[in-house]
Design an enzyme around this catalytic site. Structure first.
Site, mmCIF file in Angstrom:
data_model
loop_
_atom_site.group_PDB
_atom_site.id
_atom_site.type_symbol
_atom_site.label_atom_id
_atom_site.label_comp_id
_atom_site.label_asym_id
_atom_site.label_seq_id
_atom_site.Cartn_x
_atom_site.Cartn_y
_atom_site.Cartn_z
ATOM 1 N N LYS A 89 75.428 -15.271 -35.330
ATOM 2 C CA LYS A 89 73.970 -15.471 -35.429
ATOM 3 C C LYS A 89 73.258 -14.162 -35.779
ATOM 4 O O LYS A 89 72.371 -14.139 -36.640
ATOM 5 C CB LYS A 89 73.434 -16.028 -34.117
ATOM 6 C CG LYS A 89 71.900 -16.194 -34.062
ATOM 7 C CD LYS A 89 71.414 -17.228 -35.059
ATOM 8 C CE LYS A 89 69.893 -17.355 -35.064
ATOM 9 N NZ LYS A 89 69.357 -18.017 -33.884
ATOM 10 N N LYS B 49 63.573 -9.752 -32.123
ATOM 11 C CA LYS B 49 64.589 -9.781 -31.065
ATOM 12 C C LYS B 49 65.995 -9.816 -31.657
ATOM 13 O O LYS B 49 66.884 -9.058 -31.244
ATOM 14 C CB LYS B 49 64.377 -11.005 -30.171
ATOM 15 C CG LYS B 49 65.368 -11.108 -29.014
ATOM 16 C CD LYS B 49 65.380 -12.490 -28.400
ATOM 17 C CE LYS B 49 66.085 -13.474 -29.314
ATOM 18 N NZ LYS B 49 66.375 -14.771 -28.647
#
Length: 627
Positions: free
Chosen positions: A499, A574
């Site tokens: 990811k 993030k």
């Protein structure tokens, strides 16, 4: 070592039972993991065939793990055993009906549940040590896991003989009776498995050597004569009238077994012996008995005498020659609404984090029939989800706990609360792209997602999953509900690795796309022309063709809604920070990733990017020059 090892090697899916100290006795979780592996490989073109085997020298599988059934049954919980059997029998049916070749290597003891998992495959291999039996009548049960299917198809009256005497079959007998297909010396098995792995072709087994002789084949005429009676009393009378050694041995065996179980077994075999027999008919009839056996049969007493107290002195309900036919009929009556229907098992799911992504994901699971308990600190709810007051309450009793949380700090806090109350063997599946937490006895998986709020609502997410093969197989049905694709990336942590690498690319390409549109504006190139060229040329990317940052250009995207977030710039920041933290830890040079993180940090923390979509970089560049 876990109780079962599931993996792929070469062109083969591999399932290995790994409880050798317990003779590889099947647990409920082992059945579920096997079924889920079968489901995962059914449409996987890279898996050409499946190999089933077991660790240790003594047994392939010596049956089911019945101690827990005894404990729960004695406590009055009949549903535990019934649920276990429903799931096990569904697995048995899938093995028998599987569209790809399954090769089982059956060594040592193969008893009861071992026949269920290894004895309905397309290619059943036995060796010198093989000893196959259906011993259930000895513990007050009946041959199940599809055993009556094989017994009813055995030559002559071998089915009756094997079913009620619980006699063992060596390799030659197993082939003669229809419980196995091929004999190969066990010294040859490693090479056979390797050939199957490398070729994915069942022809790699080659010609089978001549099997050992079958004593049952020699005794077939006498067995047919002795076991041709319609009822248990008929068989007993015939045996008593004979002075043969075979008859004497059979009488001794029958005197030890549960009379009701033997009478019901004979009736089942007789009913099933018809041209229209299939595995599901046999399993459905077996389940009629399983559903009732603790209340109306001798199962609990048989377990007590055999494995709990080990006194070998069961107190059966009936005398050997006086089983009422009505009691047999009652055990085999249709179950009505409780009939075995082979439906997939409903999972108990705890879902923590019902935000923009979590709420639609949890709702999709509930709509699919799973029992979902949800918790969110903001008090948000989801359609069909039972709201609970705490994260611990959501986690208690759950098969799978899914967390969808904003950051690693929150995940650590929640994990510290839920892991101590989760059941042993349950799965903690984290979808929040944050540092994983695990605990003894809990299977940890990381499964960050791609697809945004629209993908969560539409069930079209992509999951990048890190975890064991067995855990991935167990969770796959949930991924199939919540998304359109689940990629098993390897061991725990690899899902997050995939990811953050993906989102580092995404952050960089979105910045480049926004820069290019701003440059095109100043060069006098229309955005429509820019899109038409780039979307079909070498500069095309997902950021351009699917998530175009220019309003009114390309498919509908957050830019057409004043950059209300589908994927917020805060979340992109993030993920970019995670990518650079990981790059620092492994000493990877990622200058563009670092630059993208710096830009998004300024955009979110110093400019107006907080709370906006990550594609809102375009209006930022529109107003800026090179200075």
């Amino acid at each position: 070592m876990s109780d079962i090892q599931i993996r792929t090697e070469g062109q083969a899916g591999r399932i290995t039972l790994t409880r050798p100290k317990a003779l590889n006795a099947l647990t409920w979780d082992m059945c579920l993991a096997t079924e889920q592996a079968l489901d995962a490989w059914r449409h996987d073109d890279s898996v050409k065939l499946i190999i089933l085997d077991a660790a240790g020298d003594r047994a392939f599988c010596a049956g089911g793990d019945i101690a827990e059934m005894y404990r729960t049954g004695m406590a009055g919980d009949l549903d535990y055993g019934r649920s276990f059997w429903r799931d096990e029998y569904r697995m048995n049916a899938k093995l028998a009906e599987y569209p790809k070749p399954i090769v089982s290597f059956l060594h040592g003891f193969v008893m009861g549940g071992g026949v269920g998992i290894g004895g309905h495959c397309a290619h059943r291999i036995v060796g010198e040590s093989t000893q196959i039996s259906m011993p259930e009548c000895g513990i007050g049960f009946v041959p199940d896991v599809g055993g009556t299917y094989t017994l009813a198809r055995a030559p002559g009256r071998l089915g009756e003989y094997l079913g009620i005497t619980t006699a063992r079959m060596g390799p030659g007998d197993a082939i003669h009776a229809g419980f196995a297909d091929r004999f190969h010396p066990e010294a040859d098995w490693p090479a056979l498995k390797q050939a199957l792995i490398e070729t994915g072709d069942i022809a790699a087994l080659g010609e089978a050597p001549q099997p050992p002789d079958s004593p049952l084949a020699t005794a077939q005429p006498e067995i047919d004569a002795l076991f041709g009676g319609e009822t248990l009393r008929d068989v007993l009378n015939t045996l008593k009238a004979s002075d043969s050694d075979l008859a004497g041995d059979a009488l001794k065996r029958l005197s030890r077994n549960a009379p009701l179980s033997m009478a019901v077994t004979l009736e089942m075999i007789h009913r099933l012996r018809s041209p229209g027999l299939d595995i599901r008919k046999a399993l459905e009839m077996e389940y009629r008995v399983s559903h009732r056996i603790m209340e109306q049969g001798d199962f609990l007493e048989g377990i007590r005498a055999a494995i709990i107290d080990k006194d070998k002195s069961p107190n059966w309900r009936h005398a050997l020659d006086s089983v009422p036919l009505v009691d047999v009929s009652k055990m085999l009556m249709p179950l009505g609404k409780d009939k075995l229907d082979f439906r997939e098992r409903t999972m108990q799911i705890g879902f923590i984090g019902l935000g923009n992504m979590g709420a639609p994901m949890a709702a999709n699971l509930a709509r699919a029939g799973h029992a979902v308990k949800g918790f969110d600190v903001a008090g948000t709810t989801a359609e069909g989800v039972t709201s609970v007051a705490t994260a611990q309450e959501a986690a208690q009793g759950a098969d799978v706990v899914i967390t969808m949380l904003p950051n690693g700090a929150i995940l650590k806090t929640v994990a510290a609360e839920i892991l101590p109350v989760m059941d042993k063997g349950a799965i903690h599946l984290d979808c929040s792209t944050a540092e994983m937490a695990a605990a003894h006895g809990v299977e940890a998986m990381d499964a960050p997602v791609s697809g945004g709020v629209g993908g969560a609502a539409g069930g079209t997410l992509t999951f990048m999953v890190g975890g064991s093969d067995a855990a991935f197989a167990r969770a796959l049905p949930l991924f199939e509900v919540m998304g359109q694709k689940a990629v098993h990336c390897g061991t725990p942590g690899n899902g997050q690795a995939a990811k953050i690498c993906n989102n580092m690319i995404l952050g960089v390409t979105m910045i480049a796309t926004c820069e290019a549109f701003a440059l095109a504006d100043k060069l006098g190139l229309s955005r429509e022309a820019m899109y038409d060229v780039v979307s079909t040329s070498s500069g095309q990317s997902w950021s351009m063709t699917t998530y175009c940052p220019a309003p009114g250009v390309g498919p509908q995207s957050p830019s057409d809604n004043d950059y209300q977030p589908g994927f917020a710039a805060d979340l992109m920041l993030k993920d970019l920070r995670l990518s650079q933290q990981a790059a620092s830890e492994v000493d990877a040079d990622t200058p563009l990733g670092q630059a993208a993180m710096d830009l998004y940090r300024r955009f979110v923390e110093e400019e107006d990017g907080a709370g906006r979509d990550f594609s809102a970089m375009l209006p930022r560049f529109e107003t800026r020059g090179r200075g």
